[in-house]
Scaffold this motif. Structure first.
Motif, PDB file in Angstrom:
ATOM      1  N   ASN A 125      70.351   7.364  89.357  1.00 32.07           N
ATOM      2  CA  ASN A 125      70.638   8.283  90.496  1.00 32.07           C
ATOM      3  C   ASN A 125      70.722   9.744  90.056  1.00 32.07           C
ATOM      4  O   ASN A 125      70.403  10.672  90.623  1.00 32.07           O
ATOM      5  CB  ASN A 125      71.949   7.923  91.112  1.00 32.07           C
ATOM      6  CG  ASN A 125      71.858   6.709  92.125  1.00 32.07           C
ATOM      7  OD1 ASN A 125      70.668   6.166  92.337  1.00 32.07           O
ATOM      8  ND2 ASN A 125      72.858   5.989  92.315  1.00 32.07           N
ATOM      9  N   ILE A 126      71.204   9.918  88.666  1.00 32.04           N
ATOM     10  CA  ILE A 126      71.329  11.424  88.399  1.00 32.04           C
ATOM     11  C   ILE A 126      70.051  11.896  88.181  1.00 32.04           C
ATOM     12  O   ILE A 126      69.774  12.993  88.314  1.00 32.04           O
ATOM     13  CB  ILE A 126      72.026  11.320  86.741  1.00 32.04           C
ATOM     14  CG1 ILE A 126      73.575  10.950  86.940  1.00 32.04           C
ATOM     15  CG2 ILE A 126      72.120  12.501  86.081  1.00 32.04           C
ATOM     16  CD1 ILE A 126      74.332  10.772  85.830  1.00 32.04           C
ATOM     17  N   LEU A 161      65.901  15.547  90.025  1.00 33.97           N
ATOM     18  CA  LEU A 161      64.414  15.865  90.740  1.00 33.97           C
ATOM     19  C   LEU A 161      64.408  16.281  91.824  1.00 33.97           C
ATOM     20  O   LEU A 161      63.403  17.152  92.249  1.00 33.97           O
ATOM     21  CB  LEU A 161      63.947  14.370  90.728  1.00 33.97           C
ATOM     22  CG  LEU A 161      62.030  14.363  91.063  1.00 33.97           C
ATOM     23  CD1 LEU A 161      61.312  15.268  90.315  1.00 33.97           C
ATOM     24  CD2 LEU A 161      61.596  12.844  91.062  1.00 33.97           C
ATOM     25  N   GLY A 162      65.218  15.572  92.959  1.00 34.86           N
ATOM     26  CA  GLY A 162      65.445  16.330  94.164  1.00 34.86           C
ATOM     27  C   GLY A 162      65.717  17.805  94.466  1.00 34.86           C
ATOM     28  O   GLY A 162      65.162  18.483  95.060  1.00 34.86           O
ATOM     29  N   ASN A 190      77.361   8.677  95.218  1.00 39.01           N
ATOM     30  CA  ASN A 190      76.175   8.518  95.773  1.00 39.01           C
ATOM     31  C   ASN A 190      74.824   9.144  95.176  1.00 39.01           C
ATOM     32  O   ASN A 190      73.661   8.827  95.265  1.00 39.01           O
ATOM     33  CB  ASN A 190      75.784   8.705  97.509  1.00 39.01           C
ATOM     34  CG  ASN A 190      76.850   8.236  98.276  1.00 39.01           C
ATOM     35  OD1 ASN A 190      76.238   7.000  98.729  1.00 39.01           O
ATOM     36  ND2 ASN A 190      78.081   8.520  98.684  1.00 39.01           N
ATOM     37  N   LEU A 191      75.501  10.169  94.442  1.00 36.96           N
ATOM     38  CA  LEU A 191      74.504  10.932  93.664  1.00 36.96           C
ATOM     39  C   LEU A 191      74.395  10.798  92.160  1.00 36.96           C
ATOM     40  O   LEU A 191      73.163  11.107  91.479  1.00 36.96           O
ATOM     41  CB  LEU A 191      74.163  12.603  94.116  1.00 36.96           C
ATOM     42  CG  LEU A 191      74.432  12.670  95.451  1.00 36.96           C
ATOM     43  CD1 LEU A 191      74.314  14.171  95.864  1.00 36.96           C
ATOM     44  CD2 LEU A 191      72.959  12.279  95.951  1.00 36.96           C
ATOM     45  N   LEU A 192      75.666  10.485  91.579  1.00 35.85           N
ATOM     46  CA  LEU A 192      75.636  10.489  90.397  1.00 35.85           C
ATOM     47  C   LEU A 192      76.325   9.302  89.803  1.00 35.85           C
ATOM     48  O   LEU A 192      77.090   9.133  88.653  1.00 35.85           O
ATOM     49  CB  LEU A 192      76.525  11.623  89.859  1.00 35.85           C
ATOM     50  CG  LEU A 192      76.097  13.217  90.334  1.00 35.85           C
ATOM     51  CD1 LEU A 192      77.459  14.213  89.961  1.00 35.85           C
ATOM     52  CD2 LEU A 192      74.909  13.532  89.861  1.00 35.85           C
ATOM     53  N   SER A 193      76.090   8.198  90.286  1.00 34.39           N
ATOM     54  CA  SER A 193      76.852   6.871  90.091  1.00 34.39           C
ATOM     55  C   SER A 193      76.130   6.131  89.109  1.00 34.39           C
ATOM     56  O   SER A 193      76.642   5.430  88.150  1.00 34.39           O
ATOM     57  CB  SER A 193      76.865   6.186  91.377  1.00 34.39           C
ATOM     58  OG  SER A 193      75.512   5.760  91.743  1.00 34.39           O
ATOM     59  N   SER A 194      74.991   6.590  88.546  1.00 33.67           N
ATOM     60  CA  SER A 194      74.201   5.884  87.423  1.00 33.67           C
ATOM     61  C   SER A 194      73.233   6.923  86.720  1.00 33.67           C
ATOM     62  O   SER A 194      72.748   7.720  87.539  1.00 33.67           O
ATOM     63  CB  SER A 194      73.446   4.633  88.051  1.00 33.67           C
ATOM     64  OG  SER A 194      72.451   4.879  89.106  1.00 33.67           O
TER      65      SER A 194
END
Length: 374
Positions: free
Chosen positions: A42-43, A48-49, A35-39
């Motif tokens: 997303n990374i 940024l978040g 969910n957070l590092l799949s692409s």
């Protein structure tokens, strides 16, 4: 034909016990990867978040906890430059009781204690269903009567307290509880009436629902408080709080009716046919077969309406009733305290979040218990 003998037990081989799957396949690590590092995108968004959280959270913790002032009695005690929680501590009685007389506030405390007494066990896992049922019946029948006698007074030697002195969290709970308890049964009757085969009843219910859903609640409260007395005979007047309660109940009943009607329409036709095949009349079939299933299907919608009602109680400020948000707004304009609006609104938001989150969690537990998803 020769057959090979099975390996003997003394060969030295031992069965390998089952091992748990790697942490990279299941669990939090897998969730983070998916969910957070799949692409690459997303990374970048995750980074940024995290950066935005680093910019916001540490200063907020420093302002609200590390450099905040918690002890004191006036604005002069807030000298650290952080949050002035002294304001909340000194005005807490006003936020909870409003203008209720100091000597009679024990009656409000008794009401709060009874409310917690039959609500908290509903969230505890070890409480039996029979106990929960009787506590629920107490909360729907006996509790409103006892609370009304305690808060109003005038009987059994209790001093009478005008509803104009009610306020704060007490008033918010009164408005929301009465609205919830009254809106659900009225909404059920309206939903059944709208699906009735009798044209007069169906027309009345449709007109009622569409009328109340077509106007904002703020207009309903304004009409109930300002315009309604103009149409009453001379010398006849209703209490302002009573007028507000009637307006809130009628407004929320219309929305509740549509939520329940959705559950009735979503029920398979075979359930109605099965009830008729058993020889059940309309009311027995509705009470024993149709309604239980329909209400179970729309639990999220019902609780969502309850949460909306709880938050809409803040609108009574326009008719001169001070709920918890109204008491906060009345306090932050006090020149003796200066700029404490942020602290006041955070406190009001936290109170609303506690009750709304509690209702949300209870509905999720109820859905899981009744297997609503199946």
């Amino acid at each position: 034909m020769a057959h090979s003998d099975p390996p003997s037990s003394d060969t030295g081989f031992r069965p390998i016990p089952p091992q748990p799957p790697p942490v990279t396949v299941v669990g939090p690590v897998r969730w983070v990867r998916d969910n957070l590092l799949s692409s690459p995108l997303n990374i970048a968004l995750t980074a940024l978040g995290l950066y935005l959280l680093w910019l916001v959270v540490p200063p907020l913790i420093d302002w609200g906890i590390l450099t905040a002032d918690f002890v004191g009695s006036s604005r002069d005690d807030c000298t650290s430059g952080g949050a002035c929680w002294v304001f909340i501590a000194t005005r807490l009685d006003f936020f909870v009781y409003g203008f209720y007389p100091d000597a009679e506030r024990w009656r409000v405390d008794v009401m709060f204690a009874m409310l917690a007494g039959f609500l908290v066990p509903q969230f505890l896992p070890g409480v039996s269903a029979r106990v929960r049922k009787w506590l629920g019946i107490f909360g729907l029948t006996v509790y409103p009567v006892i609370s009304g006698v305690l808060l109003l007074g005038g009987v059994f030697g209790l001093e009478a307290v005008e509803t104009g002195k009610w306020g704060g969290l007490m008033l918010t709970l009164v408005l929301s509880y009465v609205g919830i308890v009254a809106a659900l049964p009225i909404g059920i009757l309206l939903a059944l009436g709208r699906r009735s085969h009798m044209p007069i009843i169906r027309t009345i219910c449709v007109l009622f629902i569409e009328l109340w859903r077509g106007v904002p609640l703020i207009s309903v409260l304004f009409m109930a408080s300002v315009m309604l007395p103009l149409f009453l005979p001379e010398g006849v007047n209703f209490d302002k709080l009573l007028r507000a309660l009637i307006g809130i109940v009628m407004f929320q009943s219309a929305y509740m009716a549509e939520v329940i009607r959705g559950g009735l329409q979503g029920l398979p036709k075979g359930q109605y046919e099965a009830a008729s095949a058993l020889g059940l009349g309309y009311w027995r079939a509705t009470g024993l077969i149709i309604l239980p299933q329909a209400l179970k299907m729309v639990i999220p919608g019902i609780v969502n309406t309850f949460i909306a009602l709880f938050k809409d109680t803040t609108l009574v400020l326009i008719i001169g009733l001070f709920d918890i948000l109204g008491t906060v707004q009345a306090s932050i304009v006090d020149p003796a305290w200066g700029r404490v609006a942020i602290e006041g609104y955070i406190f009001a938001a936290f109170c609303f979040w506690v009750f709304c989150f509690g209702m949300s969690r209870y509905s999720q537990g109820l859905e899981k218990k009744l297997h609503t998803g199946h």
